[in-house]
Design an enzyme around this catalytic site. Structure first.
Site, PDB file in Angstrom:
ATOM      1  N   CYS A  24       0.814  -1.226   0.000  1.00 40.90           N
ATOM      2  CA  CYS A  24       0.000   0.000   0.000  1.00 40.90           C
ATOM      3  C   CYS A  24       0.841   1.266   0.000  1.00 40.90           C
ATOM      4  CB  CYS A  24      -0.999   0.041   1.142  1.00 40.90           C
ATOM      5  SG  CYS A  24      -0.798  -1.122   2.427  1.00 40.90           S
TER       6      CYS A  24
ATOM      7  N   CYS B 242      -2.485  -3.585   8.501  1.00 39.78           N
ATOM      8  CA  CYS B 242      -2.170  -2.310   9.162  1.00 39.78           C
ATOM      9  C   CYS B 242      -1.795  -2.544  10.625  1.00 39.78           C
ATOM     10  CB  CYS B 242      -3.358  -1.356   9.094  1.00 39.78           C
ATOM     11  SG  CYS B 242      -3.804  -0.911   7.430  1.00 39.78           S
TER      12      CYS B 242
END
Lengths: 159, 224
Positions: A61, A130
């Site tokens: 990402c 994350c």
């Protein structure tokens, strides 16, 4: 917008409530809270011997996360700061991580798992990485601190 | 049946009236008139729109060579040509089956187009064709590089209200992106997929920076 102005205030409050119930809301309120009011944003002096710095990134990402801890003589984490450039979940994960490690000992902080962060923030499966990033950042900061301490003690023994 | 046809797969032999013909292209039967057609969008006999074979990649669909350097103008031109024939609007008077095929094919063409248009997405798609996916959780990135990206982001946020600085950063970042594109092209050219992967990961970070700058330019009301 004109409609908002003529609505009585109570109805506006109500509409906020109903809006938050719509399925288009992707983030959990806890994530939004950390995103809007991130805790412990900032930097510590990375050259300070009592400071450990972890810098990690998620290649898929393009997120980058810096997490720093300040440890006192008793091995207790007295301060933690973070800076994250990435999505809301990455910011919330690192914000929560700094909150959690504060006041813990170095050994306790090592036990912190990404699953705990993911659970607290109700992260969906696509955002689990994350929380892993936050865990990696803590681990990196702790290991940086340990390396500094070890070189400090070896310096002393050299003298 | 005066012709025996062995269909569906690549590199098949087709026996037709005793002659052996070799075709490397995909053959399948028209859903409407059963006529064997080459992997075109339309049946060459009854002109009905065909479903696309599953093994086509995005480069095949748009009709450009599988090359990182394929010019964007070519992609745009081919895409417009295709959509002028395939778009569901063209099939308002046709049967439900054809309408459905048009919707599917047209959306696939859109997907192929948007993927191939940007160098980053094009590169990542090419990696996918090499069966390489960039893992989400692998965090062992070059420390120096991460530091650089961190500092860049911090600097941008510091000057987020300074139009001149933001424009300067934008220019700088664009130069970096162009340089990376060239390097990636070279890596693909040399069949150095490892290097291409590394460079594409870097590019992702700079594209994020570019998006961030774009956002700030919008807030500052900079017209481009």
């Amino acid at each position: 917008m004109a409609l908002w102005r003529i609505l009585p205030p109570k109805l506006i409050e109500l509409s906020k409530y109903t809006l938050s119930k719509t399925p288009c809301l992707y983030y959990h309120p806890k994530v939004l809270d950390h995103y809007d009011n991130p805790r412990n944003v900032g930097s510590l002096d990375k050259n300070d011997e009592s400071v450990g710095t972890g810098l990690v990134g998620a290649p898929a990402c393009g997120d980058v996360m810096k997490l720093q801890i300040k440890v006192d003589d008793n091995g207790k984490i007295i301060d933690a700061k973070f800076k994250t450039f990435g999505c809301g979940s990455a910011i919330a994960s690192s914000s929560l991580a700094t909150e959690w490690v504060k006041g813990k000992t170095v050994d306790e902080a090592l036990k912190l798992k990404n699953t705990d962060i993911a659970k607290e923030l109700s992260l969906p499966p696509v955002k689990l990485h994350c929380s892993m990033l936050a865990e990696d950042a803590i681990k990196a900061a702790l290991s940086d601190y340990r390396i500094k301490q070890q070189s400090k003690t070896s310096d002393k023994s050299d003298k | 049946m005066h012709a025996r046809l062995f269909l569906k797969h690549k590199n098949i032999l087709i026996f037709q009236k005793g002659n052996i013909l070799h075709f490397s292209d995909c053959f399948s039967k028209c859903w409407k008139c059963n006529y064997p057609h080459k992997s075109n969008f339309f049946c060459s006999k009854c002109n009905a729109l065909q479903k696309l074979p599953k093994d086509l990649n995005y480069f095949d669909i748009i009709g450009v060579s599988k090359d990182f350097d394929v010019p964007v103008t070519d992609i745009q031109k081919k895409y417009r040509q295709l959509q002028s024939l395939l778009h569901p609007d063209k099939f308002g008077q046709k049967s439900e089956v054809e309408k459905e095929i048009s919707r599917n094919v047209s959306s696939l063409v859109n997907k192929a187009y948007t993927t191939l248009l940007h160098p980053l997405d094009r590169g990542l798609y090419m990696l996918k064709l090499y069966n390489i996916c960039i893992p989400e959780e692998k965090t062992s990135l070059d420390h120096e590089f991460l530091m650089k990206i961190m500092e860049k982001n911090e600097e941008i946020e510091k000057y987020s209200e300074n139009v001149e600085k933001i424009l300067e950063f934008t220019k700088e970042n664009r130069i970096t992106l162009v340089r990376l594109t060239k390097q990636i092209s070279q890596a693909f050219h040399n069949k150095d997929i490892d290097q291409a992967t590394k460079l594409l990961i870097k590019m992702k970070y700079y594209v994020n920076v570019d998006n961030k700058l774009k956002n700030f330019r919008q807030i500052l009301g900079v017209i481009e």
